[in-house]
Design a protein around this motif. Sequence first.
Motif, PDB file in Angstrom:
ATOM      1  N   ALA A 102       0.699  -1.171   0.264  1.00  0.00           N
ATOM      2  CA  ALA A 102      -0.116   0.056   0.082  1.00  0.00           C
ATOM      3  C   ALA A 102       0.914   1.439   0.001  1.00  0.00           C
ATOM      4  N   ILE A 103       1.835   1.311   0.925  1.00  0.00           N
ATOM      5  CA  ILE A 103       2.823   2.202   0.947  1.00  0.00           C
ATOM      6  C   ILE A 103       3.570   2.688  -0.590  1.00  0.00           C
ATOM      7  N   LEU A 104       3.842   1.555  -0.956  1.00  0.00           N
ATOM      8  CA  LEU A 104       4.491   1.563  -2.465  1.00  0.00           C
ATOM      9  C   LEU A 104       3.701   2.070  -3.556  1.00  0.00           C
ATOM     10  N   PHE A 105       2.330   1.840  -3.553  1.00  0.00           N
ATOM     11  CA  PHE A 105       1.505   2.368  -4.441  1.00  0.00           C
ATOM     12  C   PHE A 105       1.051   3.884  -4.324  1.00  0.00           C
ATOM     13  N   ALA A 106       0.902   4.172  -2.784  1.00  0.00           N
ATOM     14  CA  ALA A 106       0.848   5.676  -2.579  1.00  0.00           C
ATOM     15  C   ALA A 106       1.883   6.510  -2.955  1.00  0.00           C
ATOM     16  N   LEU A 107       3.109   5.657  -2.850  1.00  0.00           N
ATOM     17  CA  LEU A 107       4.249   6.824  -3.357  1.00  0.00           C
ATOM     18  C   LEU A 107       4.280   6.917  -4.946  1.00  0.00           C
ATOM     19  N   TYR A 108       3.869   5.824  -5.360  1.00  0.00           N
ATOM     20  CA  TYR A 108       3.811   5.888  -6.898  1.00  0.00           C
ATOM     21  C   TYR A 108       2.669   6.674  -7.394  1.00  0.00           C
ATOM     22  N   ILE A 109       1.583   7.087  -6.535  1.00  0.00           N
ATOM     23  CA  ILE A 109       0.731   8.201  -7.026  1.00  0.00           C
ATOM     24  C   ILE A 109       1.584   9.393  -7.015  1.00  0.00           C
ATOM     25  N   GLY A 110       2.308   9.651  -5.801  1.00  0.00           N
ATOM     26  CA  GLY A 110       2.825  10.885  -5.939  1.00  0.00           C
ATOM     27  C   GLY A 110       4.030  11.225  -6.854  1.00  0.00           C
ATOM     28  N   TYR A 111       4.434  10.129  -7.468  1.00  0.00           N
ATOM     29  CA  TYR A 111       5.593  10.122  -8.319  1.00  0.00           C
ATOM     30  C   TYR A 111       4.762  10.261  -9.753  1.00  0.00           C
ATOM     31  N   ASP A 112       4.078   9.590 -10.130  1.00  0.00           N
ATOM     32  CA  ASP A 112       3.292   9.932 -11.417  1.00  0.00           C
ATOM     33  C   ASP A 112       2.516  11.075 -11.596  1.00  0.00           C
ATOM     34  N   TRP A 113       2.026  11.869 -10.248  1.00  0.00           N
ATOM     35  CA  TRP A 113       1.674  13.271 -10.529  1.00  0.00           C
ATOM     36  C   TRP A 113       2.624  14.055 -10.786  1.00  0.00           C
ATOM     37  N   ALA A 114       3.967  13.891 -10.057  1.00  0.00           N
ATOM     38  CA  ALA A 114       4.925  14.944 -10.171  1.00  0.00           C
ATOM     39  C   ALA A 114       5.337  14.863 -11.376  1.00  0.00           C
ATOM     40  N   ILE A 115       5.681  13.583 -12.154  1.00  0.00           N
ATOM     41  CA  ILE A 115       6.046  13.342 -13.598  1.00  0.00           C
ATOM     42  C   ILE A 115       5.204  14.000 -14.564  1.00  0.00           C
ATOM     43  N   ALA A 116       3.805  13.865 -14.275  1.00  0.00           N
ATOM     44  CA  ALA A 116       2.495  14.399 -15.270  1.00  0.00           C
ATOM     45  C   ALA A 116       2.758  16.012 -15.258  1.00  0.00           C
TER      46      ALA A 116
END
Length: 264
Positions: free
Chosen positions: A214-228
Amino acid sequence: MAKMYHEDGRVETYQNSRVEHNRSSSTSHRDSWLGNFPKSSNGFFNQEYRSSERKKAASGEFTRFNFNVTIGAVLFYGFLMNFLICKYMSSFFTAMNPIVLVIGYIICVIIGGLMSAKSDNPIISFLGYNLVVLPVGAVLSVCLAGVNPDLIIRAATVTAGVTAVMLIGAMAFPDIFRKMGRILFFSLIAVIVVEIICMIFGVFMPTFWDWLVAILFALYIGYDWAIAQEYPCTLDNAIDACVGLYLNIVNLFLRILSIMERRD
């Protein structure tokens, strides 16, 4: 320019310093209010500048705010489709052969992801997005069948809260999230390998494993948003950004739901 006539017939010319000073001041004043407006050999109207602006408009580029609102709208559409599938088509997909369902899901998600990533046409990208969203909805309708609706609502609420926190964090500290890409990627590969091995040998994963994922996918949300936020603000890019964000949010939701089910 002024002339002076002498008695011997000579004529001298000299510049009027006041006139030249006024002319220089006028030019300086004009340049000051022009500021950094692009200049070219065409004079005040910079044809190259206006041409680039027309190209930007023709490419469908809009403001960052509208870009982010579009991402939100496309994500909402995806979750709405999932809700409708789970509500009205759950019995249909539950009765389907699970192997056929899983194989169809994998094929559609791969094709849809490639369509969205490779195309610069927003219509094709949106079709690819649907090829991801609709099969995921079918799988969710099977996974959520028989689950307490109150638990689903609680898990969805927590997922929305975590997602909002990660988006705010990504906007506040974009550089930190952008640097996580490699770590998150290899962590995801490790999670996939471990879960496949556990599935083959029938190993039951403890609760803390769901927390880690869950922590991994939460961080992935932040990462994908920053890249977007680095993408040009076009409709196609907004749709493309939704594919990764959507899958991350769905996976986060399933892990939170699993944690809540074990706790209850």
